[in-house]
Scaffold this motif. Structure first.
Motif: not given
Length: 281
Positions: A24, A26, A32, A34, A42, A205, A207, A209, A214, A217, A219
């Protein structure tokens, strides 16, 4: 920037790794979000980024500090020039029973970019006094004070694990305000949370999991360009709909955005459910 290259991490005594061959990148200037179910890694990922854990394979490198320049420095080395530009707000934390001024004095040698004006601004937004004893605060007040200090440390990398847990409804709105006002082009903020409605208007953005890695991913701009999130009457369900849930007002839907259709605010809960059910890739 944070570069995560093909890392694997397994806790002692466990057969299955939490993260396997995971990569990944960043970038600064982004907040972001998560997201993931319990046990998807996480918090582990945040600890690997912060250098609190060392991957068994691969590397986690930072170039967010001025000292790093264009070079990536492995975070597990815990070098002072990297640590001074990194702050992590864990879900569980302790504050010493001392005054806020004393606490700040303890932190100043470690965070050269610490901004007292930013601290006072955050405290004001959270409706906290600038003079207080940290040991006499309620749990919610401690969290707001700690997040104010974390933001005022003015590090280029800020990691937050479940930052809105324990906050009342007005404080969650205040949290979004202080994070937005402390954001900068050279700053990278990662917010890991299950309380998706607390942060969905704050993020740049997303993300997501899963145990396999992932799942998303993307925006927020890309998501709103492709999808709409809205309430539709039962009779208006069509093949543009990707995911729907019934509500008292009708059906809450995530649908493909058609040409000329206005953008909508992302409903993170709907997006998360659609992604985890394999309806969005």
């Amino acid at each position: 920037m944070i570069n995560i290259n093909n890392i694997s991490y397994r806790y002692p005594g466990q057969k299955k790794p939490v993260l396997s061959n995971f990569s990944l990148s960043l970038n600064e200037g982004c907040i972001y979000g998560l997201l993931g179910k319990n046990g998807t890694g996480k918090s582990t990922l945040l600890h690997l980024i912060a250098g609190l854990l060392r991957p068994q394979e691969g590397s986690v490198c930072s170039s967010t500090s001025e000292a790093a320049g264009d070079n990536n420095i492995a975070t597990y080395k815990r070098l002072p020039e990297v640590l001074s530009d990194m702050f992590i707000v864990s879900e569980d934390f302790e504050l010493p029973a001392i005054s806020l001024d004393e606490y700040v004095q303890l932190l100043l040698p470690f965070y050269p970019r610490f901004n007292r004006e930013m601290l006072n601004s955050c405290l004001e937004a959270f409706e906290l006094p600038t003079q207080m004893n940290l040991g006499q605060l309620s749990m919610g007040q401690k969290k707001k004070a700690y997040m104010s200090v974390a933001l005022a440390a003015n590090t280029r990398l800020l990691l937050m694990d479940e930052p809105t847990n324990g906050l009342d409804i007005p404080s969650k709105s205040q949290f979004r305000k202080v994070v937005a006002q402390c954001m900068a082009d050279d700053r990278l903020i990662i917010v890991s949370t299950h309380q998706v409605h607390d942060v969905e208007q704050l993020l740049d953005h997303i993300l997501i999991l899963s145990e396999e890695g992932m799942q998303l991913n993307a925006s927020v701009a890309d998501i709103t360009d492709k999808y709409v999130f809205e309430v539709r009457p039962s009779g208006q369900l069509d093949d543009t709909i990707i995911y729907a849930e019934p509500s008292l007002q009708g059906n809450i839907v995530m649908a493909r955005r058609e040409q000329g259709e206005a953008e909508t605010v992302v409903n993170l809960e709907m997006l998360f459910n659609a992604v985890t059910k394999g309806l969005v890739k």
